[in-house]
Design a protein around this motif. Structure first.
Motif, short mmCIF file in Angstrom:
data_model
loop_
_atom_site.label_atom_id
_atom_site.label_comp_id
_atom_site.label_asym_id
_atom_site.label_seq_id
_atom_site.Cartn_x
_atom_site.Cartn_y
_atom_site.Cartn_z
N THR A 171 0.85 -0.88 0.17
CA THR A 171 -0.03 -0.05 -0.54
C THR A 171 0.32 1.97 -0.15
OG1 THR A 171 -0.98 -0.86 1.29
CG2 THR A 171 -1.54 0.99 1.29
N TRP A 172 1.97 1.39 1.28
CA TRP A 172 3.03 2.55 0.61
C TRP A 172 3.22 2.28 -0.32
CZ3 TRP A 172 2.58 5.44 5.08
CH2 TRP A 172 3.19 6.29 5.87
N ARG A 173 4.10 1.80 -0.55
CA ARG A 173 5.10 1.83 -2.39
C ARG A 173 3.71 2.38 -3.18
NH1 ARG A 173 7.40 -2.99 -0.89
NH2 ARG A 173 6.14 -5.04 -2.05
N LYS A 174 2.33 2.33 -3.29
CA LYS A 174 1.57 3.02 -4.14
C LYS A 174 1.17 4.49 -3.66
CE LYS A 174 -1.27 -1.68 -4.48
NZ LYS A 174 -2.95 -2.27 -4.41
N MET A 175 1.91 4.93 -3.21
CA MET A 175 1.32 6.30 -3.19
C MET A 175 2.59 6.92 -3.18
SD MET A 175 -0.42 5.36 0.97
CE MET A 175 -0.89 6.71 2.10
N SER A 176 2.57 8.40 -3.02
CA SER A 176 3.03 9.49 -3.67
C SER A 176 3.69 9.67 -2.40
CB SER A 176 2.00 10.34 -3.99
OG SER A 176 1.54 11.03 -2.98
N ASP A 177 4.76 11.23 -1.89
CA ASP A 177 5.46 11.67 -1.33
C ASP A 177 3.60 12.68 -0.16
OD1 ASP A 177 7.52 10.59 -1.78
OD2 ASP A 177 8.55 12.28 -2.20
N ALA A 178 3.37 13.19 -1.14
CA ALA A 178 2.20 13.86 -0.98
C ALA A 178 1.33 12.76 0.52
CB ALA A 178 0.87 14.40 -1.15
N GLY A 179 0.71 11.50 -0.01
CA GLY A 179 -0.31 10.76 0.59
C GLY A 179 0.25 9.94 1.86
N HIS A 180 2.22 9.98 1.88
CA HIS A 180 3.08 9.76 2.55
C HIS A 180 2.42 10.48 3.84
CE1 HIS A 180 5.40 6.60 0.13
NE2 HIS A 180 4.23 6.16 -0.13
N ALA A 181 2.78 11.46 3.87
CA ALA A 181 2.40 12.49 4.45
C ALA A 181 1.13 12.83 5.04
CB ALA A 181 2.70 14.49 4.15
N TYR A 182 0.30 12.83 4.01
CA TYR A 182 -1.03 12.82 4.84
C TYR A 182 -1.47 11.64 5.90
CZ TYR A 182 -5.95 13.59 5.08
OH TYR A 182 -7.33 13.67 5.86
N ALA A 183 -1.05 10.38 5.69
CA ALA A 183 -1.00 9.64 5.70
C ALA A 183 -0.54 9.42 7.17
CB ALA A 183 -0.90 8.34 5.01
N LEU A 184 0.70 10.37 7.46
CA LEU A 184 1.94 9.92 8.91
C LEU A 184 0.62 10.59 9.62
CD1 LEU A 184 4.99 9.69 7.56
CD2 LEU A 184 4.07 8.10 8.41
N GLU A 185 0.27 11.50 9.10
CA GLU A 185 -0.30 12.40 10.22
C GLU A 185 -1.96 12.00 10.51
OE1 GLU A 185 -1.71 16.01 7.83
OE2 GLU A 185 0.82 16.49 7.06
N GLN A 186 -2.04 11.18 10.45
CA GLN A 186 -3.49 10.52 10.48
C GLN A 186 -3.19 9.72 11.99
OE1 GLN A 186 -5.96 12.03 9.59
NE2 GLN A 186 -4.30 13.30 8.23
N SER A 187 -4.61 9.55 13.10
CA SER A 187 -4.43 8.42 13.92
C SER A 187 -5.04 7.45 13.47
CB SER A 187 -4.67 8.91 15.06
OG SER A 187 -6.04 9.68 14.87
N TYR A 188 -4.32 6.47 13.52
CA TYR A 188 -5.48 4.94 13.51
C TYR A 188 -5.37 4.31 14.95
CZ TYR A 188 -3.42 6.28 8.56
OH TYR A 188 -2.90 6.72 8.31
N PRO A 189 -6.62 3.01 15.06
CA PRO A 189 -6.41 2.28 16.16
C PRO A 189 -5.15 1.94 16.66
CG PRO A 189 -8.18 1.33 14.05
CD PRO A 189 -7.44 2.81 13.90
N SER A 190 -5.13 1.11 17.59
CA SER A 190 -3.38 0.97 18.17
C SER A 190 -3.13 0.14 17.46
CB SER A 190 -3.95 0.90 19.99
OG SER A 190 -4.48 0.05 20.04
N ALA A 191 -3.45 -1.43 16.99
CA ALA A 191 -3.16 -2.22 16.22
C ALA A 191 -2.53 -1.59 14.88
CB ALA A 191 -4.53 -3.11 16.22
N VAL A 192 -3.21 -0.82 14.45
CA VAL A 192 -2.94 -0.93 13.00
C VAL A 192 -1.72 0.01 13.35
CG1 VAL A 192 -3.68 0.79 11.09
CG2 VAL A 192 -5.39 -0.70 11.99
N GLN A 193 -2.24 1.18 13.85
CA GLN A 193 -0.95 2.18 14.02
C GLN A 193 0.96 1.08 14.31
OE1 GLN A 193 -1.57 5.69 14.31
NE2 GLN A 193 0.12 6.12 13.66
#
Length: 195
Positions: free
Chosen positions: A165-187
């Motif tokens: 999934t990460w490889r499919k994303m752009s730098d902008a997508g990565h930056a946005y994803a890293l700003e989000q909070s996820y359930p602890s298991a997913v995090q």
């Protein structure tokens, strides 16, 4: 993101089709057709991630899973080739079904073809609008589907999927994803996948 009258008609038409999805998903104790919920999640994520996204991307995002249940994964062989063939067929049919809606609402052929190209994932990575759509798909997976996926698969499999999934994303997508909070298991699994 301005929503002119016509694009609202497109969304209404896509949603009307997706309400027929027999697969239901729970959202805060309310059962909703899975494809309908997915489409609204895609639009909502696009609104947050790329509020200035062009109309063709907005339409493709909403139509990403249009009538998906009509072509079940089980109709195709197991394994990578079966999965790839299924995804190719889905892309073509999503483009076709969305094109029919757009044509019925008076959109010109250029828009219909452009939305179709996005839904078929043509020139992914080379086409910024296609990449924007792919980023939203990945972000929606991380936000809404990764937890359930993780509960059904081994940690090794989940980490592999998160890395893909990460490889499919752009730098902008990565930056946005890293700003989000996820359930602890997913995090925790994201941290392992990126570690």
């Amino acid at each position: 993101m301005e929503q002119p009258q016509l694009i609202n008609q497109v969304f209404d038409a896509i949603d009307a089709i997706n309400k027929a999805d027999p697969n239901m998903e729970l959202l805060e104790d309310i059962e909703l057709p899975a494809a309908l919920l997915y489409g609204t999640r895609m639009s909502s994520m696009l609104e947050r991630f790329a509020p200035q996204a062009p109309e063709v991307v907005q339409i493709a995002a909403r139509a990403q899973h249009i009538k998906r249940w009509a072509i079940p994964r089980s109709d195709y062989p197991t394994g990578k080739k079966g999965y790839y063939d299924w995804r190719q067929t889905l892309g073509k049919k999503h483009a076709e079904w969305t094109g029919e809606i757009l044509a019925s609402l008076g959109y010109d052929q250029q828009v219909i073809e452009r939305v179709g190209a996005l839904l078929r994932k043509e020139r992914l990575k080379a086409d910024p609008e296609c990449q924007q759509l792919e980023d939203v798909i990945c972000l929606v997976f991380l936000a809404h589907y990764a937890e359930a996926f993780a509960a059904q698969h081994t940690e090794e499999k989940v980490i592999d999927i998160l890395q893909k999934t990460w490889r499919k994303m752009s730098d902008a997508g990565h930056a946005y994803a890293l700003e989000q909070s996820y359930p602890s298991a997913v995090q925790g699994l994201i941290a392992k996948a990126l570690g």
